[in-house]
Design an enzyme around this catalytic site. Structure first.
Site, PDB file in Angstrom:
ATOM      1  N   HIS A   1     125.020  39.203 114.689  1.00  0.00           N
ATOM      2  CA  HIS A   1     126.238  39.606 113.994  1.00  0.00           C
ATOM      3  C   HIS A   1     127.480  39.556 114.880  1.00  0.00           C
ATOM      4  O   HIS A   1     128.582  39.390 114.390  1.00  0.00           O
ATOM      5  CB  HIS A   1     126.046  40.973 113.336  1.00  0.00           C
ATOM      6  CG  HIS A   1     125.287  40.837 112.058  1.00  0.00           C
ATOM      7  ND1 HIS A   1     123.932  41.045 111.982  1.00  0.00           N
ATOM      8  CD2 HIS A   1     125.674  40.428 110.828  1.00  0.00           C
ATOM      9  CE1 HIS A   1     123.535  40.785 110.747  1.00  0.00           C
ATOM     10  NE2 HIS A   1     124.566  40.413 110.027  1.00  0.00           N
TER      11      HIS A   1
ATOM     12  N   ARG B   1     131.309  42.170 103.842  1.00  0.00           N
ATOM     13  CA  ARG B   1     130.260  42.965 104.502  1.00  0.00           C
ATOM     14  C   ARG B   1     130.768  44.397 104.634  1.00  0.00           C
ATOM     15  O   ARG B   1     131.446  44.739 105.597  1.00  0.00           O
ATOM     16  CB  ARG B   1     129.943  42.391 105.885  1.00  0.00           C
ATOM     17  CG  ARG B   1     129.246  41.035 105.867  1.00  0.00           C
ATOM     18  CD  ARG B   1     128.895  40.588 107.294  1.00  0.00           C
ATOM     19  NE  ARG B   1     127.925  39.509 107.356  1.00  0.00           N
ATOM     20  CZ  ARG B   1     128.231  38.214 107.504  1.00  0.00           C
ATOM     21  NH1 ARG B   1     129.482  37.846 107.610  1.00  0.00           N
ATOM     22  NH2 ARG B   1     127.283  37.309 107.555  1.00  0.00           N
TER      23      ARG B   1
ATOM     24  N   ARG C   1     129.276  43.478  99.152  1.00  0.00           N
ATOM     25  CA  ARG C   1     127.849  43.688  99.376  1.00  0.00           C
ATOM     26  C   ARG C   1     127.662  45.146  99.763  1.00  0.00           C
ATOM     27  O   ARG C   1     128.389  45.660 100.621  1.00  0.00           O
ATOM     28  CB  ARG C   1     127.356  42.784 100.506  1.00  0.00           C
ATOM     29  CG  ARG C   1     125.919  43.070 100.867  1.00  0.00           C
ATOM     30  CD  ARG C   1     125.396  42.096 101.871  1.00  0.00           C
ATOM     31  NE  ARG C   1     125.908  42.353 103.216  1.00  0.00           N
ATOM     32  CZ  ARG C   1     125.613  41.585 104.260  1.00  0.00           C
ATOM     33  NH1 ARG C   1     124.859  40.500 104.100  1.00  0.00           N
ATOM     34  NH2 ARG C   1     126.081  41.877 105.453  1.00  0.00           N
TER      35      ARG C   1
ATOM     36  N   GLU D   1     117.452  36.488 100.544  1.00  0.00           N
ATOM     37  CA  GLU D   1     117.364  36.305 101.995  1.00  0.00           C
ATOM     38  C   GLU D   1     116.006  36.692 102.553  1.00  0.00           C
ATOM     39  O   GLU D   1     115.767  36.633 103.745  1.00  0.00           O
ATOM     40  CB  GLU D   1     118.499  37.043 102.714  1.00  0.00           C
ATOM     41  CG  GLU D   1     118.718  38.465 102.301  1.00  0.00           C
ATOM     42  CD  GLU D   1     119.916  39.116 102.988  1.00  0.00           C
ATOM     43  OE1 GLU D   1     120.509  38.530 103.897  1.00  0.00           O
ATOM     44  OE2 GLU D   1     120.259  40.244 102.602  1.00  0.00           O
TER      45      GLU D   1
ATOM     46  N   ASN E   1     121.120  33.133 106.737  1.00  0.00           N
ATOM     47  CA  ASN E   1     120.879  33.619 108.107  1.00  0.00           C
ATOM     48  C   ASN E   1     119.547  34.358 108.166  1.00  0.00           C
ATOM     49  O   ASN E   1     118.706  34.096 109.020  1.00  0.00           O
ATOM     50  CB  ASN E   1     121.975  34.587 108.556  1.00  0.00           C
ATOM     51  CG  ASN E   1     123.348  33.966 108.496  1.00  0.00           C
ATOM     52  OD1 ASN E   1     123.468  32.758 108.511  1.00  0.00           O
ATOM     53  ND2 ASN E   1     124.378  34.789 108.411  1.00  0.00           N
ATOM     54  N   ASP E   2     119.382  35.281 107.245  1.00  0.00           N
ATOM     55  CA  ASP E   2     118.122  36.026 107.238  1.00  0.00           C
ATOM     56  C   ASP E   2     116.983  35.196 106.671  1.00  0.00           C
ATOM     57  O   ASP E   2     115.859  35.268 107.160  1.00  0.00           O
ATOM     58  CB  ASP E   2     118.283  37.332 106.448  1.00  0.00           C
ATOM     59  CG  ASP E   2     118.928  38.396 107.315  1.00  0.00           C
ATOM     60  OD1 ASP E   2     118.508  38.542 108.474  1.00  0.00           O
ATOM     61  OD2 ASP E   2     119.874  39.054 106.854  1.00  0.00           O
TER      62      ASP E   2
ATOM     63  N   ARG F   1     116.578  36.363 114.680  1.00  0.00           N
ATOM     64  CA  ARG F   1     117.887  35.721 114.805  1.00  0.00           C
ATOM     65  C   ARG F   1     118.665  36.215 116.014  1.00  0.00           C
ATOM     66  O   ARG F   1     119.671  35.626 116.399  1.00  0.00           O
ATOM     67  CB  ARG F   1     118.708  35.916 113.520  1.00  0.00           C
ATOM     68  CG  ARG F   1     119.032  37.361 113.223  1.00  0.00           C
ATOM     69  CD  ARG F   1     119.548  37.554 111.806  1.00  0.00           C
ATOM     70  NE  ARG F   1     120.993  37.467 111.701  1.00  0.00           N
ATOM     71  CZ  ARG F   1     121.667  37.737 110.587  1.00  0.00           C
ATOM     72  NH1 ARG F   1     121.027  38.075 109.477  1.00  0.00           N
ATOM     73  NH2 ARG F   1     122.966  37.662 110.563  1.00  0.00           N
TER      74      ARG F   1
ATOM     75  N   CYS G   1     125.904  32.139 101.342  1.00  0.00           N
ATOM     76  CA  CYS G   1     126.909  32.840 102.148  1.00  0.00           C
ATOM     77  C   CYS G   1     126.472  33.025 103.602  1.00  0.00           C
ATOM     78  O   CYS G   1     127.097  33.746 104.354  1.00  0.00           O
ATOM     79  CB  CYS G   1     127.266  34.190 101.527  1.00  0.00           C
ATOM     80  SG  CYS G   1     125.879  35.315 101.434  1.00  0.00           S
TER      81      CYS G   1
HETATM   82  C1  PEP Z   1     122.660  36.254 105.680  1.00  0.00           C
HETATM   83  O1  PEP Z   1     121.649  36.857 106.013  1.00  0.00           O
HETATM   84  O2  PEP Z   1     122.732  35.006 105.552  1.00  0.00           O
HETATM   85  C2  PEP Z   1     123.897  36.993 105.407  1.00  0.00           C
HETATM   86  C3  PEP Z   1     124.968  36.385 104.945  1.00  0.00           C
HETATM   87  O3  PEP Z   1     123.910  38.303 105.725  1.00  0.00           O
HETATM   88  P1  PEP Z   1     124.070  38.859 107.229  1.00  0.00           P
HETATM   89  O4  PEP Z   1     124.344  37.702 108.121  1.00  0.00           O
HETATM   90  O5  PEP Z   1     125.177  39.848 107.203  1.00  0.00           O
HETATM   91  O6  PEP Z   1     122.730  39.482 107.460  1.00  0.00           O
HETATM   92 MG    MG Z   2     121.533  39.010 105.732  1.00  0.00          MG
END
Ligand code: PEP
Ligand code: MG
Length: 761
Positions: free
Chosen positions: A368, A475, A511, A609, A632-633, A643, A680
């Site tokens: 993050h 977020r 979110r 995710e 991402n997740d 990650r 996203c």
């Molecule tokens: C994701 O997981 O792709 C996402 C957009 O949420 P975050 O990166 O905040 O976990």
């Molecule tokens: Mg996520």
């Protein structure tokens, strides 16, 4: 091995583990090996990746003055051979070996017997451990095993030192020459500025050295003695409060602490260091470390235990010092934030107008911190293994976020080169800015909505300027992360209202709080073995309906004028979670209507995710209005790659065939049930992977403000059919490198090489 040798081995290992630092660990090792193996010389060489050399770091038997001076090229001599072969080399007479290389400083002429073993960690040779004998000697198999075991121990000590930045300080003369550090590109771009070290509250090891002027000495001493008085008062209060709770003996411990606090040896040593020019925090760090070491070295178990108390005491004093020595206001020019681990709250410590870039020893491209740096348009390099955090304050740095490199004390020529690169970036950005008012559509007129990901109020203006059509991911946890406590309903509503108003009439997707994983609130600590597989996102909110309801009420209330609100739930892995969350949202909605506010029920969506959600699209589609893929997740959970873990960062890739197939499945299912779907995660902001997503038919893409125009440029260079054909080809491929190459080539062919993501080293 004989029991005797085994027990000495155990002792050495213990001593290496107890050593106060790498230098001490090395010295203990060479000394003890010399005694036990009855050899004439023992030496340790480290591999310096920057200089591409092997450097003598410790020895017993060779000339001590040669330490740091003896340097071999990586392919030179017998130790070069050990490095190349990555296995022990045992030679009865080194002189007779064709690779023998004579070095005068070590008086090697007199050595014949040679045994060298590689020091290996994670498949990499970090250095070489060598024993030498004046006479000819063929070392036994037992000797080899013994040395290999100790080399493995040293590997652990070296990699720990690497993490602490100690290795860099040992290898490089930080106050002298320039050098560079390698990490992972967290976000692209180049920046030049002074290092500004931030550290977690009360972490002694992360306190940097800082020289003070003679005029500041009195002030620093005063701050130190004030901190002592505060801690003393704390102990008094504690012992009074605990009087009825703890036994008399336990209470007496506070008196011992108070005594230690007043001990002259401690205070005088700190004050002496301040007088010698070190700031109070640095003086405290040095003194406490010295005391802890003294106690740890003691034979008596009781005294060894006291080392823990001294450390605790040091931390308490430090906490008070840091309260009074916060440096927020002292940043007056462009700085680069440096830390072992950067947290979101650190962003509040440096005025954003002066923050140029971010570097940290922890983290990876999908952490993050990287996402936030990207959102703020800041270059970042993370996972810098040997970052010398405690010695880098105030040094000039170049941060190359494209290649994941940091240059410390760069030469004038290098600076000039990077200024040129920054100018080129500016030109590219101004070319991109011409696209702001152009539609985001393919050559054949298919519209793909581009939205922004945001979470900071500072982000509103760049987001609006990017020409984005709305906010695809707000977020909400970010404002929570930079505070000292949970914000109340009205305070939250005020922030949300500001966002809705700024973007109106464009849609804004909030979110719900997604804490846990690598986003821990300082005031809501969560201790878990596997935080990414644990209490995270919607799971926490459902276990704490009071927090969830407060947030939902605040979000719904904020929609009172604009009606451009959308609501989205993160980390859903089970249909029951959606049902429970929807019930709570209905409850909050009903309550607000009962209170006289006539509010519409929000448009509701889910993040996909977690892999289990990919396979429940039918059930999920019945319950909500839209989907957004959190790639991402989804990537981390599909590939089983944390990650945040730089060790496995090379395995983390959202263009992995499995990820692309999963996303295509989600897009097809969403459309089958007539629900719009967006992406996203960070891949939406990378032009190459965005093209793959367009080929899949996603309805919108949401990304950092800085990526919007790059993705728009890419979309406008292809027809929808082009992207479909590319995707078809990609889905037939078996490995990620081929897929990446396919899209990179496609960008190159349309003259858009500038959009190709540069690979970090
Ligand atoms: C994701 O997981 O792709 C996402 C957009 O949420 P975050 O990166 O905040 O976990
Ligand atoms: Mg996520």
């Amino acid at each position: 091995m004989t029991t005797d040798i085994l027990s000495t081995l155990r002792n050495i290992i213990q001593d290496v583990n107890d050593a106060s630092g790498l230098e001490q660990a090395l010295n203990i090792t060479v000394k003890r090996i010399k005694q036990v193996m009855q050899v004439d010389a023992v030496s340790v060489y480290f591999r310096d990746n920057t200089l591409q050399q092997l450097i003598l770091m410790a020895t017993d038997g060779l000339n001590q003055n040669a330490i740091g001076k003896i340097r071999f090229n990586l392919d030179q001599g017998l130790i070069g051979l050990v490095l190349k072969q990555a296995e022990p080399i045992n030679i009865e007479d080194a002189h007779e070996h064709p690779d023998y290389h004579f070095v005068t400083e070590t008086d090697e002429i007199s050595f014949h017997g040679f045994l060298g073993v590689p020091i290996i960690q994670h498949r990499q040779v970090l250095g070489i451990l060598v024993v030498r004998q004046t006479r000819r000697r063929r070392f036994s198999a037992n000797d080899e095993t013994y040395l290999v075991t100790l080399a493995a121990q040293l590997a652990g000590a070296i990699s720990h030192a690497k993490k602490m930045g100690e290795l860099t300080s040992l290898l490089k003369n930080i106050d002298g020459q320039s050098f560079h550090l390698s990490g992972i590109s967290g976000s692209s771009g180049v920046a030049i500025g002074e290092a500004h070290v931030v550290y977690p509250p009360a972490s002694l090891s992360a306190v940097p050295d800082k020289q003070i002027a003679p005029a500041e000495v009195d002030e620093q001493i005063r701050e130190f003695t004030n901190a002592l008085s505060s801690v003393e008062k704390e102990f008094k209060d504690l012992s009074q409060r605990m009087a009825g709770v703890l036994s008399k003996e336990d209470i007496a411990l506070f008196d011992v602490f108070a005594l230690m606090l007043r001990s002259d040896t401690l205070t005088e040593a700190v004050i002496a260091r301040i007088k010698a020019g070190q700031w109070a925090q640095g003086a405290l760090r040095e003194t406490i470390t010295e005391h802890v070491k003294k106690f740890t070295d003691m034979e008596d178990a009781y005294f060894r235990e006291r080392a823990v108390d001294i450390k605790d005491l040091g931390l308490r004093i430090l906490m008070h010092l840091q309260k009074s020595q916060r440096e927020i206001k002292q940043v007056k020019g462009p700085v680069i934030m440096v830390a072992e681990e950067i947290t979101v709250s650190h962003f509040a410590e440096v005025p954003l107008e002066y923050l140029m870039a971010v570097i940290s020893s922890k983290g990876s491209a999908s952490s993050h911190v990287s996402i936030l740096a990207n959102a703020l348009g800041l270059p970042s390099v993370v996972g810098v293994d040997d970052l010398p955090v405690s010695r880098i304050q105030g040094q000039q740095l170049i941060v190359d976020g494209y290649q994941g490199q940091v240059y410390v004390k760069p030469s004038a020529a290098l600076l000039e080169e990077f200024y040129r690169l920054m100018d080129a970036d500016k030109i590219h950005n101004s070319e991109l800015s011409e696209l702001v008012d152009k539609p985001s559509e393919t050559l054949d007129g298919v519209h793909i909505a581009l939205h922004v990901n945001t979470g900071l109020l500072e982000d509103i203006s760049p987001s609006l300027k990017s020409g984005a059509e709305g906010v695809g991911l707000y977020r909400t946890e970010i404002p929570f992360l930079i505070r000292d406590g949970f914000p109340g309903e009205d305070e939250q509503a005020k922030t949300y209202r500001q966002i809705l108003k700024s973007f109106s009439p464009r849609p804004v997707t909030f979110r719900t709080l997604d804490i846990g994983g690598d986003k821990a609130l300082p005031y809501f600590p969560i201790e878990e073995e596997n935080p990414f597989l644990g209490w995270r996102g919607i799971r926490i909110m459902l276990d704490h309906p009071e927090l969830f309801l407060t947030q939902i009420r605040a979000i719904l209330k904020s929609n009172v004028y604009q009606n451009n609100l959308r609501l989205m739930l993160p980390m859903v892995s089970d249909v029951a979670e959606v049902d429970e969350a929807v019930a709570l949202i209905r409850r909050a909605h009903q309550e607000l209507n009962d209170e006289g506010l006539s509010l519409p029920f929000p448009v509701l969506g889910l993040m996909i995710e977690v892999p289990s959600a990919v396979y429940q699209m039918r059930a999920l589609a019945k319950r909500v209005d839209f989907f957004s893929i959190g790639s991402n997740d989804l990537t981390q959970y599909l590939l089983a790659v944390d990650r945040n873990n730089k060790q496995v960062a090379a395995l983390y890739n959202s263009m992995h065939p499995a990820v692309l197939h999963a996303i295509r499945e989600v897009v097809n299912s969403a459309h089958l049930y007539n629900k719009p779907v967006s992406v996203c995660g960070e891949m939406a902001g990378d032009p190459a992977s965005a093209l793959a997503l367009v080929g899949m038919g996603v309805d919108s893409l949401s990304m950092s403000a800085g990526s919007v125009l790059k993705v728009k440029m890419a979309i406008r260079l292809f027809t929808k059919a082009d992207t479909e054909a590319l995707l078809k080809e990609a889905l037939a491929m078996e490995n990620v490198a081929d897929i990446r190459l396919l899209f990179d080539r496609a960008l190159e062919q349309v003259g858009a090489s500038s959009l190709i993501k540069k690979k970090s080293q």
